[in-house]
Design a protein around this motif. Structure first.
Motif, mmCIF file in Angstrom:
data_model
loop_
_atom_site.group_PDB
_atom_site.id
_atom_site.type_symbol
_atom_site.label_atom_id
_atom_site.label_comp_id
_atom_site.label_asym_id
_atom_site.label_seq_id
_atom_site.Cartn_x
_atom_site.Cartn_y
_atom_site.Cartn_z
ATOM 1 N N ILE A 176 -88.865 27.775 -61.377
ATOM 2 C CA ILE A 176 -87.809 27.617 -62.381
ATOM 3 C C ILE A 176 -87.742 28.852 -63.273
ATOM 4 O O ILE A 176 -86.667 29.400 -63.541
ATOM 5 C CB ILE A 176 -88.062 26.357 -63.230
ATOM 6 N N ALA A 177 -88.918 29.308 -63.741
ATOM 7 C CA ALA A 177 -88.959 30.476 -64.630
ATOM 8 C C ALA A 177 -88.405 31.717 -63.929
ATOM 9 O O ALA A 177 -87.694 32.519 -64.537
ATOM 10 C CB ALA A 177 -90.394 30.727 -65.098
ATOM 11 N N ALA A 178 -88.719 31.864 -62.629
ATOM 12 C CA ALA A 178 -88.262 33.036 -61.877
ATOM 13 C C ALA A 178 -86.750 33.051 -61.710
ATOM 14 O O ALA A 178 -86.158 34.119 -61.498
ATOM 15 C CB ALA A 178 -88.947 33.073 -60.519
ATOM 16 N N SER A 179 -86.119 31.888 -61.819
ATOM 17 C CA SER A 179 -84.655 31.840 -61.724
ATOM 18 C C SER A 179 -83.990 32.284 -63.024
ATOM 19 O O SER A 179 -82.784 32.539 -63.050
ATOM 20 C CB SER A 179 -84.203 30.416 -61.373
ATOM 21 N N LYS A 180 -84.784 32.386 -64.089
ATOM 22 C CA LYS A 180 -84.237 32.744 -65.401
ATOM 23 C C LYS A 180 -84.628 34.144 -65.858
ATOM 24 O O LYS A 180 -83.942 34.736 -66.694
ATOM 25 C CB LYS A 180 -84.722 31.740 -66.457
ATOM 26 N N ALA A 181 -85.756 34.660 -65.346
ATOM 27 C CA ALA A 181 -86.275 35.950 -65.820
ATOM 28 C C ALA A 181 -86.968 36.660 -64.672
ATOM 29 O O ALA A 181 -87.210 36.070 -63.615
ATOM 30 C CB ALA A 181 -87.246 35.734 -66.983
ATOM 31 N N THR A 182 -87.304 37.929 -64.884
ATOM 32 C CA THR A 182 -88.024 38.702 -63.872
ATOM 33 C C THR A 182 -89.464 38.217 -63.809
ATOM 34 O O THR A 182 -90.209 38.312 -64.784
ATOM 35 C CB THR A 182 -87.991 40.200 -64.214
ATOM 36 N N PHE A 183 -89.842 37.700 -62.663
ATOM 37 C CA PHE A 183 -91.171 37.095 -62.510
ATOM 38 C C PHE A 183 -92.169 38.173 -62.110
ATOM 39 O O PHE A 183 -91.952 38.918 -61.152
ATOM 40 C CB PHE A 183 -91.117 36.000 -61.444
ATOM 41 N N LEU A 184 -93.299 38.260 -62.838
ATOM 42 C CA LEU A 184 -94.302 39.297 -62.583
ATOM 43 C C LEU A 184 -95.519 38.773 -61.839
ATOM 44 O O LEU A 184 -96.018 39.425 -60.928
ATOM 45 C CB LEU A 184 -94.759 39.930 -63.900
ATOM 46 N N ALA A 185 -96.044 37.627 -62.230
ATOM 47 C CA ALA A 185 -97.280 37.132 -61.622
ATOM 48 C C ALA A 185 -97.480 35.672 -61.997
ATOM 49 O O ALA A 185 -96.927 35.195 -62.998
ATOM 50 C CB ALA A 185 -98.480 37.956 -62.090
ATOM 51 N N TYR A 186 -98.267 34.974 -61.194
ATOM 52 C CA TYR A 186 -98.627 33.604 -61.556
ATOM 53 C C TYR A 186 -99.660 33.616 -62.691
ATOM 54 O O TYR A 186 -99.513 32.925 -63.691
ATOM 55 C CB TYR A 186 -99.181 32.855 -60.333
ATOM 56 N N ASP A 187 -100.704 34.402 -62.520
ATOM 57 C CA ASP A 187 -101.806 34.414 -63.480
ATOM 58 C C ASP A 187 -101.640 35.565 -64.463
ATOM 59 O O ASP A 187 -101.848 36.736 -64.108
ATOM 60 C CB ASP A 187 -103.136 34.543 -62.734
ATOM 61 N N PHE A 188 -101.284 35.252 -65.687
ATOM 62 C CA PHE A 188 -101.110 36.278 -66.710
ATOM 63 C C PHE A 188 -102.398 37.058 -66.950
ATOM 64 O O PHE A 188 -102.370 38.266 -67.206
ATOM 65 C CB PHE A 188 -100.641 35.628 -68.018
ATOM 66 N N LEU A 189 -103.546 36.397 -66.844
ATOM 67 C CA LEU A 189 -104.817 37.061 -67.122
ATOM 68 C C LEU A 189 -105.147 38.127 -66.080
ATOM 69 O O LEU A 189 -106.056 38.933 -66.281
ATOM 70 C CB LEU A 189 -105.949 36.026 -67.207
ATOM 71 N N GLY A 190 -104.426 38.127 -64.968
ATOM 72 C CA GLY A 190 -104.596 39.179 -63.968
ATOM 73 C C GLY A 190 -103.568 40.285 -64.085
ATOM 74 O O GLY A 190 -103.595 41.244 -63.309
ATOM 75 N N LEU A 191 -102.662 40.181 -65.082
ATOM 76 C CA LEU A 191 -101.621 41.190 -65.274
ATOM 77 C C LEU A 191 -102.240 42.482 -65.797
ATOM 78 O O LEU A 191 -103.138 42.457 -66.633
ATOM 79 C CB LEU A 191 -100.583 40.666 -66.265
ATOM 80 N N ARG A 192 -101.750 43.631 -65.323
ATOM 81 C CA ARG A 192 -102.289 44.930 -65.709
ATOM 82 C C ARG A 192 -101.340 45.638 -66.671
ATOM 83 O O ARG A 192 -100.136 45.400 -66.668
ATOM 84 C CB ARG A 192 -102.527 45.808 -64.484
ATOM 85 N N SER A 193 -101.890 46.550 -67.446
ATOM 86 C CA SER A 193 -101.108 47.226 -68.476
ATOM 87 C C SER A 193 -99.962 48.030 -67.886
ATOM 88 O O SER A 193 -98.882 48.110 -68.476
ATOM 89 C CB SER A 193 -102.009 48.139 -69.318
ATOM 90 N N GLU A 194 -100.168 48.628 -66.691
ATOM 91 C CA GLU A 194 -99.103 49.451 -66.124
ATOM 92 C C GLU A 194 -97.882 48.631 -65.706
ATOM 93 O O GLU A 194 -96.794 49.178 -65.529
ATOM 94 C CB GLU A 194 -99.620 50.265 -64.934
ATOM 95 N N GLN A 195 -98.046 47.304 -65.554
ATOM 96 C CA GLN A 195 -96.914 46.462 -65.175
ATOM 97 C C GLN A 195 -95.973 46.194 -66.345
ATOM 98 O O GLN A 195 -94.820 45.823 -66.142
ATOM 99 C CB GLN A 195 -97.408 45.128 -64.599
ATOM 100 N N ILE A 196 -96.465 46.384 -67.569
ATOM 101 C CA ILE A 196 -95.642 46.066 -68.740
ATOM 102 C C ILE A 196 -95.625 47.217 -69.741
ATOM 103 O O ILE A 196 -95.377 47.004 -70.931
ATOM 104 C CB ILE A 196 -96.130 44.775 -69.432
#
Length: 458
Positions: free
Chosen positions: A45-65
């Motif tokens: 649902i969220a991906a239909s509204k915004a650009t989806f980056l990852a399931y687990d936010f805690l695995g997100l890296r600084s270069e992605q944002i």
């Protein structure tokens, strides 16, 4: 949460999007939203509204944002401190973080994570009490809620106005930082890949004109990377980032690439859409990085020192007799949380959600810089903890070295030891290197070094 904040035209991350209520509110105010969501059905649902980056936010890296302006988050209250601290660690300089949490997370700081969040808030933010504001919510919870605002200090864009917007002239061959033919190759691959993307779009237009008379209309061809659609601009930015990584590998420049530099380059790629990826600009980037290596390593030293000592009192070495208590050194031993997790082949390895991995890598690169050691001979901690063993005769399955919890190992400049709760202890192997590190910190910060300290005795 939005209040009077001007978010029109801003790029904002929502790390725990759920079914997208906060995403809807942000978009209604004119923001471009990126999101994460762990639950698969809600993520769809969220991906239909915004650009989806990852399931687990805690695995997100600084270069992605690295290009975002703000983070608006309503993290799980059970471990909100961990989510907010991770947001702070990966957020680019100048980012505004707005977060909800259980007020007890701030008022009862009986864990190290909560104490770190409290110190962060004291130095860089504010809190507002919202009371029991979820009592009538769709998903009710009977807790007192706090609204946190954190402001990460901004820094100047190191590349602003530096690069040329002109096409390449023929550059002379010679003994440059990178062989001319290698530069030409990466630029040609980049240009040809974009040309092929444009050809697909042109083919779609041509096909629509051919079959429109038959009642077949609005044919589209989509570029996909994995499961994600990529617009031309998204494809271009991703391609350019990967091209820079290729260049750094070719040049063996890993020793130059600190977290701050990587974020600067990613932010540059995201924002400077009119600056072409040309041989001229590649050489300019190489010259800039090599020419400012000393200043960048000084910045890396300060970043490491501040993060290691500011929120972890066990990592400080307080020297008796200093004029003020604000002057301290980094300890011979220090502790980092959230570093290790169980390895699938047994023992431990680095946690994929650790935001301290880059910190350790930057520390090692800075120590190589001030001691003259070759970073290539040390390598990344992740590679060390994932060492593949040679296959024995008649073996076909890969085997890996098992690193045990609670046991000391030597890597680079340190003895390291991991524990099941996720922490890792580091101890300098050479006290002279420890002393040299603190001497550089004292020089950069303008601290007077204590005359009475015997480093060996300490």
């Amino acid at each position: 949460m939005i209040g009077t904040n001007d978010i029109y035209g801003k790029t904002i991350l929502e790390p725990s999007a759920g079914k997208g209520d906060l995403v809807d509110a942000l978009k209604a105010q004119g923001a471009t939203v990126l999101c994460c969501e762990m639950h698969p059905e809600l993520a769809e649902i969220a991906a239909s509204k915004a650009t989806f980056l990852a399931y687990d936010f805690l695995g997100l890296r600084s270069e992605q944002i690295s290009h975002i302006h703000a983070i608006y988050m309503n993290p799980p209250f059970s471990n909100a401190d961990k989510h907010i601290l991770h947001a702070w660690e990966i957020a680019p300089d100048g980012c505004h973080i707005v977060a909800l949490c259980n007020a007890n997370t701030l008022d009862r700081d009986h864990t190290q994570g909560r104490r770190q969040l409290t110190a962060l808030l004291r130095n860089y933010g504010t809190r507002i009490s919202l009371g029991n504001c979820f009592a009538q919510a769709e998903r009710t919870t009977d807790v007192q809620v706090a609204l946190i605002n954190l402001y990460k200090p901004a820094s100047a864009d190191n590349f602003d106005g530096y690069f040329s917007d002109e096409a390449d002239d023929e550059l002379p061959e010679g003994n440059g930082l990178l062989p001319y033919n290698a530069v030409r190759e990466v630029v040609q691959r980049y240009v040809n890949a974009l040309r092929l993307y444009d050809q697909v779009i042109d083919n779609a237009v041509s096909m629509n004109s051919l079959v429109g008379e038959f009642g077949i209309e609005k044919l589209t061809f989509t570029c996909r990377e994995g499961e994600k659609d990529r617009s031309r601009e998204e494809f271009r930015r991703g391609l350019q980032n990967k091209a820079w990584e290729w260049i750094f590998r070719k040049m063996d420049m890993e020793k130059f690439v600190t977290k701050r530099l990587r974020d600067d380059i990613n932010r540059f790629v995201e924002h400077q859409t009119k600056v072409p990826f040309t041989m001229r600009n590649i050489y300019k980037m190489m010259q800039l990085i090599a020419g400012t290596h000393s200043q960048r390593m000084d910045k890396a030293l300060i970043d490491v020192f501040d993060r290691l000592t500011q929120y972890h009192h066990d990592n400080r070495y307080n020297v008796e007799g200093w004029k003020t208590n604000s002057h301290y050194l980094m300890g011979e031993k220090f502790i980092l949380p959230y570093m290790v997790a169980p390895a699938y082949h047994g023992g431990m390895t680095l946690s994929i959600s650790s935001h301290n991995t880059d910190l350790v890598e930057d520390l090692v690169k800075a120590l190589c810089y001030i001691t003259g050691r070759n970073y290539t001979h040390i390598g990344r901690l992740n590679a060390y903890l994932h060492e593949e063993l040679p296959l024995a005769p008649n073996e076909s399955t890969r085997r890996y070295r098992v690193f045990e919890y609670g046991k000391w190992y030597e890597w680079g400049f340190f003895r390291i030891k991991g524990f099941k709760k996720g922490t890792m202890h580091f101890q300098f192997l050479d006290l002279d290197v420890w002393a040299l590190f603190n001497q550089h910190i004292a020089r950069i910060k303008g601290y007077p070094l204590p005359e009475s300290v015997s480093w060996k005795a300490a």
